[in-house]
Design an enzyme around this catalytic site. Structure first.
Site, PDB file in Angstrom:
ATOM      1  N   ARG A 166       0.842  -1.190   0.000  1.00  0.00           N
ATOM      2  CA  ARG A 166       0.000   0.000   0.000  1.00  0.00           C
ATOM      3  C   ARG A 166       0.880   1.244   0.000  1.00  0.00           C
ATOM      4  NH1 ARG A 166      -1.966  -3.591   3.903  1.00  0.00           N
ATOM      5  NH2 ARG A 166      -4.074  -4.405   3.518  1.00  0.00           N
ATOM      6  N   LYS A 190      -1.522  -2.522   8.134  1.00  0.00           N
ATOM      7  CA  LYS A 190      -2.569  -1.960   8.976  1.00  0.00           C
ATOM      8  C   LYS A 190      -2.497  -2.559  10.376  1.00  0.00           C
ATOM      9  CE  LYS A 190      -5.859  -0.998   5.244  1.00  0.00           C
ATOM     10  NZ  LYS A 190      -7.222  -1.260   4.704  1.00  0.00           N
ATOM     11  N   HIS A 263      -2.479   2.874  -5.650  1.00  0.00           N
ATOM     12  CA  HIS A 263      -3.173   1.615  -5.383  1.00  0.00           C
ATOM     13  C   HIS A 263      -3.344   0.786  -6.652  1.00  0.00           C
ATOM     14  CE1 HIS A 263      -4.493   0.054  -1.580  1.00  0.00           C
ATOM     15  NE2 HIS A 263      -5.595  -0.438  -2.097  1.00  0.00           N
ATOM     16  N   ARG A 266      -0.783  -1.781  -6.859  1.00  0.00           N
ATOM     17  CA  ARG A 266      -1.094  -2.902  -5.960  1.00  0.00           C
ATOM     18  C   ARG A 266      -2.085  -3.849  -6.637  1.00  0.00           C
ATOM     19  NH1 ARG A 266      -1.236  -4.442  -0.507  1.00  0.00           N
ATOM     20  NH2 ARG A 266      -3.261  -5.040   0.365  1.00  0.00           N
ATOM     21  N   HIS A 289      -3.806  -9.138   3.338  1.00  0.00           N
ATOM     22  CA  HIS A 289      -5.251  -9.104   3.545  1.00  0.00           C
ATOM     23  C   HIS A 289      -5.634  -9.964   4.751  1.00  0.00           C
ATOM     24  CE1 HIS A 289      -6.210  -8.011  -0.916  1.00  0.00           C
ATOM     25  NE2 HIS A 289      -6.011  -6.954  -0.168  1.00  0.00           N
ATOM     26  N   TYR A 298      -9.703 -10.114  -6.919  1.00  0.00           N
ATOM     27  CA  TYR A 298      -8.806 -10.012  -8.059  1.00  0.00           C
ATOM     28  C   TYR A 298      -9.022 -11.114  -9.081  1.00  0.00           C
ATOM     29  CZ  TYR A 298      -6.420  -6.536  -5.276  1.00  0.00           C
ATOM     30  OH  TYR A 298      -6.137  -5.425  -4.541  1.00  0.00           O
TER      31      TYR A 298
END
Length: 317
Positions: A166, A190, A263, A266, A289, A298
């Protein structure tokens, strides 16, 4: 109940090719009875599920449900797009298949429910544009030696695509997070969750060149000690806005669509890995994720791209 289990077991055990359609229809009929009598769904809802399941059983073409993988089910969703179904119809069909696999689990016929990983059209339709490999090459080549601190910019863009990190994760990379010998870098995601991400040779070369020729010049402009890898012209850690502007600048120079953002690199990273045959859970780990359902998006992007290629280039599309 005993009769229903027997037919389900017949389907799981496999039938001769001539018997497979009737077995498939039988389990479909029993599933619809379950929806009406035990789930107490309305007649119209059961009828709609019936249409969805008829299409699904026809698509299975005699295969056993328990042998289907998430990749297979993604192919089924792609076939719905190929039929030109409305988004709401596709979403309902996905829900129907999810419920069907839950039913098989209740009957003890299926252990897993791969359909839980399917994302609805509403989720994946929000996905920003994905660059083709050719567009990626144009984008990464847009940095010229005449650009101020071109070594930093080239390394920055290479890392974005090579790792799928990210924007914030790239901006917060520190020099000590690099492990060139292992061809990995430590990414802080994150919630400060850390993960090791593989990085390719081209990106490593670009980083090394930046460290040798540019970073110290930038660092000297700021008297404070900065650990971050990528620095601004003032010697401070590069922020997301500055990164966004750099991506926009080089995308425009390369003649790539205006909606491209950090992004997008990514998204392209993940889509190209899956198109090359990478395992979905490995891609999930590299992207950081928490849920594989997010990564599953995806696969739909890739199917959509392949369908467009087929329509554009196949003589009988």
């Amino acid at each position: 109940m005993a009769k229903r289990i027997t037919k389900l077991q017949q389907l799981q055990a496999g039938q001769p090719e001539s018997a497979a359609p009737s077995a498939g229809q039988a389990v479909c009929d029993e599933f619809l009875v379950y929806l009406k009598r035990e789930c107490h769904l309305a007649d119209n809802t059961v009828a709609a599920y019936g249409r969805d399941m008829k299409r699904f059983v026809g698509w299975m073409d005699g295969r056993r449900p328990a042998t289907l993988t998430i990749s297979d089910l993604s192919d089924f969703v792609a076939s719905l797009h190929g039929e030109g179904l409305a988004p709401t119809s596709i979403s309902r069909a996905i829900v129907a298949v999810r419920t069907f696999f839950k039913y098989l689990q209740l009957e003890g016929i299926a252990v897993d429910n791969p359909a839980e990983l399917l994302a609805t059209r509403k989720a994946w339709q929000r996905m920003p544009g994905v660059l083709s490999p050719t567009e990626v090459d144009l984008f990464l080549s847009a940095v010229k030696k005449s650009d101020t601190f071109w070594q930093r910019d080239r390394a920055l863009l290479e890392v974005l695509y090579a790792t799928g990190c990210r924007a914030t994760e790239v901006c917060t990379l520190r020099i000590r997070d690099l492990a060139f010998d292992d061809r990995t870098l430590r990414c802080h995601g994150k919630g400060d969750k850390q993960r090791l991400v593989p990085i390719g040779g081209r990106a490593i070369q670009a980083i090394q060149l930046y460290l040798e020729e540019s970073r110290q010049i930038l660092s000297d402009r700021n008297p404070g000690q900065v650990d971050e890898l990528f620095l601004s012209r003032g010697g401070k850690p590069l922020d997301r806005i500055q990164l966004w502007r750099l991506v926009k600048r080089y995308a425009k120079r390369a003649g790539i669509a205006d909606e491209i953002s950090p992004h997008s690199l990514r998204h392209s990273f993940a889509t190209h890995l899956l198109a090359g045959g990478a395992d979905l859970r490995q891609v999930q780990e590299m992207l950081g994720h928490a849920s594989i359902q997010t990564t599953q998006i995806y696969t739909h992007v890739e199917h959509s791209r392949l369908q467009k290629i087929h329509r554009d280039f196949h003589p009988r599309a």
